[in-house]
Design a protein around this motif. Structure first.
Motif, mmCIF file in Angstrom:
data_model
loop_
_atom_site.group_PDB
_atom_site.id
_atom_site.type_symbol
_atom_site.label_atom_id
_atom_site.label_comp_id
_atom_site.label_asym_id
_atom_site.label_seq_id
_atom_site.Cartn_x
_atom_site.Cartn_y
_atom_site.Cartn_z
ATOM 1 N N LEU A 145 0.713 -1.532 -0.050
ATOM 2 C CA LEU A 145 0.079 -0.007 -0.357
ATOM 3 C C LEU A 145 0.948 1.399 0.087
ATOM 4 N N VAL A 146 0.965 1.923 -0.757
ATOM 5 C CA VAL A 146 1.628 2.809 -1.049
ATOM 6 C C VAL A 146 1.291 4.097 -1.411
ATOM 7 N N ARG A 147 1.491 5.575 -1.138
ATOM 8 C CA ARG A 147 1.065 7.695 -1.777
ATOM 9 C C ARG A 147 2.438 7.488 -2.320
ATOM 10 N N VAL A 148 2.085 8.781 -3.553
ATOM 11 C CA VAL A 148 2.673 9.327 -4.619
ATOM 12 C C VAL A 148 3.287 10.651 -2.766
ATOM 13 N N THR A 149 4.500 10.710 -3.208
ATOM 14 C CA THR A 149 5.058 11.954 -2.545
ATOM 15 C C THR A 149 6.205 12.817 -3.199
ATOM 16 N N ASP A 150 6.529 14.274 -3.131
ATOM 17 C CA ASP A 150 7.550 14.511 -2.909
ATOM 18 C C ASP A 150 8.338 14.515 -2.008
ATOM 19 N N ALA A 151 8.257 13.807 -0.593
ATOM 20 C CA ALA A 151 8.312 14.059 0.682
ATOM 21 C C ALA A 151 8.747 15.555 1.115
ATOM 22 N N ARG A 152 8.134 16.753 0.508
ATOM 23 C CA ARG A 152 8.317 17.806 0.982
ATOM 24 C C ARG A 152 6.514 18.533 1.367
ATOM 25 N N ARG A 153 5.334 18.159 0.393
ATOM 26 C CA ARG A 153 4.010 17.776 0.600
ATOM 27 C C ARG A 153 3.485 16.636 1.697
#
Length: 255
Positions: free
Chosen positions: A179-187
């Motif tokens: 189970l994953v989520r897309v992130t840019d590690a800033r938001r």
């Protein structure tokens, strides 16, 4: 290309489930427009899986070109992203269509001279049962979190005896649902969705279970590929079977 023409070729899509919304959200779209990351899939256990945006947005590399050299007939690139493979095929005068759930990905593919539709692989698609080759690269074997269902669907999309080239995780022991989520590690990360990660042995096992035959396996530049040959007879019902002639590449990306 004018903005109007590009918009027409992008087309439309039905209401998207969680995964399609996630891949259409700002972090992914922004990374594609910029041509660079950082971009990750954040797992439920907190681990970050890096996404290679820079490679996806660059020109096709040596490993990609080896894959493209093996393609037969009209090519369907499933999860085409920003379109480096579709564009490379188009530049050689070969018929190819990319599909992706991200509007930004489709727009970038079109901007590079490729043909693309904003569709899920499980949506209605042109040329069902007539594609010479399907491509499933860059982690796209994990689409939907169910490799068996995905491989079965692709068996219906290619022509009888058609080719599927899939990329596996370069760790042979991997076979997991995540189970994953897309992130840019800033938001904050986006909506959670199910994916899968499979190494070569698991990919081969699942493919054989739904009728694919292994034609070749190889590694290059740290990436692992499997070439699969479809059934000689169609897997669709007689009422929906399509002629074996290659599908035309659509002039516009209309559904």
């Amino acid at each position: 290309m004018s903005g109007t023409r590009a918009a027409a070729r992008v087309g439309h899509q039905r209401t998207a489930p969680a995964a399609e919304r996630a891949w259409s959200a700002d972090p992914y779209a922004d990374a594609l427009r910029a041509g660079r990351g950082p971009l990750f899939l954040r797992r439920d256990d907190g681990r970050l899986l890096p996404l290679d945006v820079e490679r996806w947005c660059a020109e096709a590399d040596a490993a990609d070109l080896e894959v493209l050299g093996r393609c037969e007939g009209a090519v369907l690139d499933v999860g085409c992203g920003p379109g480096r493979l579709v564009a490379a095929l188009a530049a050689e005068g070969r018929r190819a269509l990319g599909i992706d759930v991200s509007e930004a990905a489709v727009a970038r593919t079109v901007g590079r001279g490729g043909q693309a539709l904003r569709r899920s692989v499980f949506d209605p698609l042109p040329g069902v049962g007539r594609w010479g080759t399907a491509l499933l690269l860059d982690g796209n074997v994990g689409i939907g979190g169910d490799p068996v269902a995905l491989l079965r669907r692709l068996g219906r999309l290619v022509a009888p005896g058609g080719l599927l080239i899939a990329e596996a995780v370069p760790r042979p022991e991997v076979d997991e649902r995540v189970l994953v989520r897309v992130t840019d590690a800033r938001r904050p990360p986006g909506a959670a969705f199910r994916g899968a990660r499979v190494g070569g042995p698991a990919l081969v096992r699942y493919a054989r279970a739904v009728g694919w035959r292994v034609e070749d396996e190889w590694s290059t530049e740290g990436r692992v590929f499997v070439a699969l040959r479809g059934r000689d007879q169609p897997t669709v019902t007689p009422s929906s079977a399509a002629p074996r002639t290659p599908p035309p590449t659509p002039r516009t990306a209309q559904p």
